[in-house]
Design an enzyme around this catalytic site. Structure first.
Site, PDB file in Angstrom:
ATOM      1  N   LYS A  24       0.830  -1.211   0.000  1.00  0.00           N
ATOM      2  CA  LYS A  24       0.000   0.000   0.000  1.00  0.00           C
ATOM      3  C   LYS A  24       0.870   1.268   0.000  1.00  0.00           C
ATOM      4  O   LYS A  24       0.616   2.204  -0.736  1.00  0.00           O
ATOM      5  CB  LYS A  24      -0.926  -0.027   1.225  1.00  0.00           C
ATOM      6  CG  LYS A  24      -1.881   1.154   1.292  1.00  0.00           C
ATOM      7  CD  LYS A  24      -3.182   0.797   1.982  1.00  0.00           C
ATOM      8  CE  LYS A  24      -3.049   0.624   3.480  1.00  0.00           C
ATOM      9  NZ  LYS A  24      -2.887   1.902   4.202  1.00  0.00           N
TER      10      LYS A  24
ATOM     11  N   SER B  75       6.999   9.058  12.324  1.00  0.00           N
ATOM     12  CA  SER B  75       5.957   8.967  11.294  1.00  0.00           C
ATOM     13  C   SER B  75       6.536   9.123   9.898  1.00  0.00           C
ATOM     14  O   SER B  75       7.058  10.180   9.535  1.00  0.00           O
ATOM     15  CB  SER B  75       4.902  10.049  11.529  1.00  0.00           C
ATOM     16  OG  SER B  75       4.049  10.115  10.399  1.00  0.00           O
TER      17      SER B  75
ATOM     18  N   ASP C 261       1.858  -1.138  11.953  1.00  0.00           N
ATOM     19  CA  ASP C 261       0.526  -1.571  11.501  1.00  0.00           C
ATOM     20  C   ASP C 261       0.215  -3.013  11.892  1.00  0.00           C
ATOM     21  O   ASP C 261      -0.906  -3.487  11.661  1.00  0.00           O
ATOM     22  CB  ASP C 261       0.420  -1.423   9.979  1.00  0.00           C
ATOM     23  CG  ASP C 261       0.382   0.041   9.552  1.00  0.00           C
ATOM     24  OD1 ASP C 261      -0.048   0.889  10.364  1.00  0.00           O
ATOM     25  OD2 ASP C 261       0.787   0.337   8.417  1.00  0.00           O
TER      26      ASP C 261
HETATM   27  C1  S3P Z   1       2.535   4.739   6.208  1.00  0.00           C
HETATM   28  C2  S3P Z   1       3.086   5.090   7.405  1.00  0.00           C
HETATM   29  C3  S3P Z   1       2.563   4.664   8.703  1.00  0.00           C
HETATM   30  C4  S3P Z   1       1.571   3.514   8.574  1.00  0.00           C
HETATM   31  C5  S3P Z   1       0.628   3.700   7.428  1.00  0.00           C
HETATM   32  C6  S3P Z   1       1.381   3.826   6.122  1.00  0.00           C
HETATM   33  C7  S3P Z   1       3.138   5.250   4.961  1.00  0.00           C
HETATM   34  O1  S3P Z   1       1.923   5.743   9.325  1.00  0.00           O
HETATM   35  O2  S3P Z   1       0.855   3.348   9.777  1.00  0.00           O
HETATM   36  O3  S3P Z   1      -0.272   2.602   7.335  1.00  0.00           O
HETATM   37  O4  S3P Z   1       2.860   4.699   3.878  1.00  0.00           O
HETATM   38  O5  S3P Z   1       3.931   6.203   5.049  1.00  0.00           O
HETATM   39  P1  S3P Z   1       2.805   6.821  10.176  1.00  0.00           P
HETATM   40  O6  S3P Z   1       3.873   7.259   9.310  1.00  0.00           O
HETATM   41  O7  S3P Z   1       1.860   7.912  10.545  1.00  0.00           O
HETATM   42  O8  S3P Z   1       3.283   6.031  11.347  1.00  0.00           O
END
Ligand code: S3P
Length: 448
Positions: free
Chosen positions: A28, A174, A327
């Site tokens: 994803k 994040s 996740d």
């Molecule tokens: C993601 C980062 C994560 C993750 C999300 C996908 C991404 O969130 O939980 O499902 O693709 O950058 P955070 O960066 O807010 O932790």
């Protein structure tokens, strides 16, 4: 309510051994970034294995609204004719990112240094999530934002017509915030610097380099220092999206707890910033092996083989591993319920601001089904019942969160009594083939 229709309640019943190959969809995170970076490039980007989940489809629609041409040619095969860095046109309508925090935060970053005004919204889950973590850093570039109280969507962002580069220390672990700042930095002159104290998934950095940006990463005592030179010409790429380790987690964990199971999950991306769950499961005593380890498109990839593991024990998951499995805590907590002893998960405050408050959502459903859970602001402990000893029999609420829905479906596969899930509709955001794939392995899932 699910995000895109009426609720889909389901029952997951105890099943016989799961067996066979589980071909999970594309990653994803990489799918969102393929569409976004394709839209910011000159030329035609071709993507194979794109995840066609609702979250990613919403990002595809957004890229079209900004002027890119996005077309589907076959299952997972898409092309994006980009508008170039700084080339986003002002959309004629509100950008609806549905359930996707990644979609909205990354897109906010991209438009923040372009002189356009955009209004963003999402579903009931996304409109509760904090956006100040992105609007704070993009304001340093010169963008302005006007949202609801607490920095919530719907929100209008007025992009900076004359952006300046920034240096920003990300205050929370994040990848979405880091990526938003880097994407904003693309259209700022000079060098944008992002410092992260804990390494989070690095797909944005890897892909920016792949698209031709000048980006360096240095590990220092302050953390990971990422320096991006602004206003590059990104060049269209061909991308083969690896399969999603976060989706692989579900058939893997199901196989570990369903008696007699032996499941192969081929071609899984094992980027170290994403593979924390598998390390943790192995430390708990899971019979989980990596077969055919190789490298594809600059990412480590392997086939995962998971077999029923009756003697798993709880462990203290190292907090510094949290970002690499953020996740996966919901489904880990299900495995923990079938292990012996306590699984201690600390340093996981971020779980409270995901698609749902994931500690709260899992604790409620686990407790209702006979599992003891203790929790604090940034930690939780699941006390295992031992293999075959989870009672089940109760209803679990999913709070518009795909990973909560899939985790409880997995729990039902090995619980003594069936587990009911109030709404499996959100599963379509990330793993639209989940139901059929798990049924093909031998799971007994029923729509009510
Ligand atoms: C993601 C980062 C994560 C993750 C999300 C996908 C991404 O969130 O939980 O499902 O693709 O950058 P955070 O960066 O807010 O932790």
């Amino acid at each position: 309510m699910s995000s895109h229709g009426a609720p889909i309640p389901m029952i997951s019943r105890k099943c016989g051994p799961l067996s066979g190959d589980a071909h999970v969809p594309g990653d994803k995170s990489i799918s969102h970034r393929s569409l976004i970076l394709g839209a910011l490039s000159i030329g035609r980007t071709e993507v194979f294995g794109l995840l066609e989940g609702q979250d990613v489809l919403d990002t595809a629609k957004a890229m079209q609204a900004f002027g890119a041409t996005v077309e589907q040619h076959g299952v997972g095969h898409w092309t994006i004719d980009g508008v170039g860095v700084g080339g986003f046109a002002e959309p004629q309508n509100v950008i609806d990112c549905g359930n996707s925090g990644t979609g909205v935060r990354l897109i906010m970053g991209c438009m923040a240094t372009t002189g356009i005004t955009v209004t963003f919204t999402g579903d009931a889950s996304l409109n509760k999530r904090p956006m100040a973590r992105v609007t704070d850093p993009i304001s340093l570039f010169g963008a302005q934002s006007f949202g609801r109280q607490g920095g919530r969507l719907p929100m209008t962002i007025v992009g900076a017509a004359n952006p300046v580069p920034v240096s920003y220390k990300v205050p929370v672990p994040s990848a979405q915030v880091k990526s938003a700042v880097l994407l904003a930095g693309l259209n700022a002159p000079g060098k944008t610097v992002v410092i992260e104290q804990e390494a989070t998934r690095d797909h944005t950095e890897r892909m920016l380099v792949g698209f031709g940006a000048e980006l360096t990463v240095e590990d220092t005592t302050q953390g990971r220092v990422i320096t991006l030179t602004g206003q590059p010409e990104l060049k269209a790429q061909t991308i083969v999206v690896p399969r999603d380790p976060s989706s692989a987690a579900f058939p893997v964990c199901a196989a570990l707890i369903v008696k007699g199971s032996d499941v192969l999950v081929p071609n899984i991306g094992l980027n170290p910033t994403r593979a924390g769950l598998f390390t943790t499961l192995r430390e708990m005593g899971a019979d989980l092996t990596y077969e055919n380890e190789r490298e594809e498109g600059g990412e480590p990839v392997a086939d995962l083989r998971a077999r029923y593991s009756p003697n798993m024990t709880g462990i203290a998951v190292p907090p510094e591993r949290a970002a690499s499995m953020i996740d996966e805590y919901p489904v880990l907590s299900v495995v923990a319920a079938f292990a012996q002893g306590d699984t201690v998960m600390k340093g996981v405050k971020e779980l409270r601001v995901k698609e749902s408050d994931r500690i709260d959502a899992m604790a409620k459903g686990l407790r209702a089904n006979g599992v003891t859970v203790e929790e604090g602001d940034d930690w939780w402990i699941v006390t295992g019942c031992g293999m075959g000893n989870v009672a089940g029999g109760a209803l679990c609420e999913t709070f518009l969160d795909h990973r909560i829905a899939m985790s409880f479906m997995v729990m039902g596969m090995a619980s003594s009594a069936p587990v009911t899930i109030d709404d499996c509709g959100p599963i379509a955001t990330s793993f639209p083939i989940f139901e059929g794939l798990m049924a093909d392995l031998g799971a007994v899932l029923e729509r009510m």
